[in-house]
Design an enzyme around this catalytic site. Structure first.
Site, mmCIF file in Angstrom:
data_model
loop_
_atom_site.group_PDB
_atom_site.id
_atom_site.type_symbol
_atom_site.label_atom_id
_atom_site.label_comp_id
_atom_site.label_asym_id
_atom_site.label_seq_id
_atom_site.Cartn_x
_atom_site.Cartn_y
_atom_site.Cartn_z
ATOM 1 N N GLY A 264 0.825 -1.194 0.000
ATOM 2 C CA GLY A 264 0.000 0.000 0.000
ATOM 3 C C GLY A 264 0.862 1.247 0.000
ATOM 4 N N ASN A 265 0.260 2.379 0.292
ATOM 5 C CA ASN A 265 1.025 3.626 0.371
ATOM 6 C C ASN A 265 0.482 4.455 1.527
ATOM 7 O OD1 ASN A 265 -1.060 5.600 -0.683
ATOM 8 N ND2 ASN A 265 -0.978 4.119 -2.351
ATOM 9 N N ARG A 266 1.137 5.587 1.785
ATOM 10 C CA ARG A 266 0.839 6.320 3.005
ATOM 11 C C ARG A 266 -0.274 7.356 2.857
ATOM 12 N NH1 ARG A 266 5.764 9.001 5.068
ATOM 13 N NH2 ARG A 266 4.563 9.188 6.970
#
Ligand code: CTP
Ligand code: CA
Length: 228
Positions: A33-35
């Site tokens: 995923g990403n932030r």
């Protein structure tokens, strides 16, 4: 009353906003995923709704509990799910805002069972394949009168280089506006504040703003959609 009416400057506009970050599963329990927190996208959805627009929020892995009433929320998780939802919603939208952070790649294979250490040993190699560029697709299939707005999160400290990155990105994406923001380990993500510049198709700066994500959202809508 008149002051109430005056603020409904987006009345009648159908606005689709994507927010959050897509997740790409490796197996039933893990993902890449990403932030992205989804805060800027949700602020845009809330601001547009408050100004009278009919808003659909396509929410990738964000908590949408705090959203005001009147926003239709479609939850998605992967990039391919987001692509399907936004492509469908875009057909009847006047405005599409791609604030979501889309995973550029997804694992080439999704394991049906948990990946186990006893099978992989000391290293794990995962092959990724590139995801479709949804914004570029929306830019290419844009209808007459439809406005497509992209975002660019960059980790570029030099302002002139940041601007160049933004200019080449909007040319590549074929969208009407690009909201460029600088992100890093400690800013831009999951915070309540944001710093943005907005570029038009010619690469000109049409707006610069910094402040809370809600105030920045209103400035973005002013710069891109305001008809008065
Ligand atoms: N975007 C998209 N589909 C993708 C990747 C990005 O629609 N597969 C959209 C994002 O929602 C954002 C814009 O494109 O509105 C820019 O995303 P960004 O990650 O900055 O651009 P990329 O083209 O992926 O380039 P890079 O990450 O290499 O800088
Ligand atoms: Ca990217």
């Amino acid at each position: 009353d008149a002051s109430e009416t005056a603020r409904l400057d987006l009345d009648g506009l159908r606005v689709v906003v994507t927010a959050g970050g897509t997740r790409e599963p490796f197996d039933p329990v893990r993902f890449m995923g990403n932030r992205s927190s989804g805060k800027q996208g949700m602020a845009l959805a809330a601001a547009a709704a408050a100004r009278g627009a009919a808003v659909t929020l396509i929410a990738a892995n964000v908590g949408t509990d705090a959203l005001p009433n009147g926003i239709a929320v479609q939850p998605v998780s992967t990039t391919l799910e987001l692509e399907k939802a936004v492509t469908e919603a875009a057909k009847s939208a006047d405005v599409v805002i791609m604030a979501a952070a889309v995973a550029d790649y997804r694992p080439a294979q999704v394991q049906q069972g948990k990946i186990k250490k006893e099978h992989t040993g000391d290293r794990l190699t995962v092959e990724f394949v590139v995801n479709p560029d949804i914004l570029a697709e929306l830019g290419a299939s844009r209808r007459e009168g439809q406005t497509v707005i992209g975002f660019a999160a960059e980790t570029e400290p030099d302002p002139a280089t940041l601007l160049e990155l933004g200019r080449s990105k909007i040319a590549r994406k074929g969208c009407d506006f690009l909201v460029v923001n600088n992100v890093g380990w400690n800013h831009g993500f999951a915070t309540d504040d944001n710093d943005v510049i907005v570029l038009n198709r010619s690469g000109d700066i049409v707006m610069e703003a910094s402040g809370t994500k809600l105030s920045v959202a209103d400035r973005i809508l002013d710069a891109t959609l305001s008809r008065s």
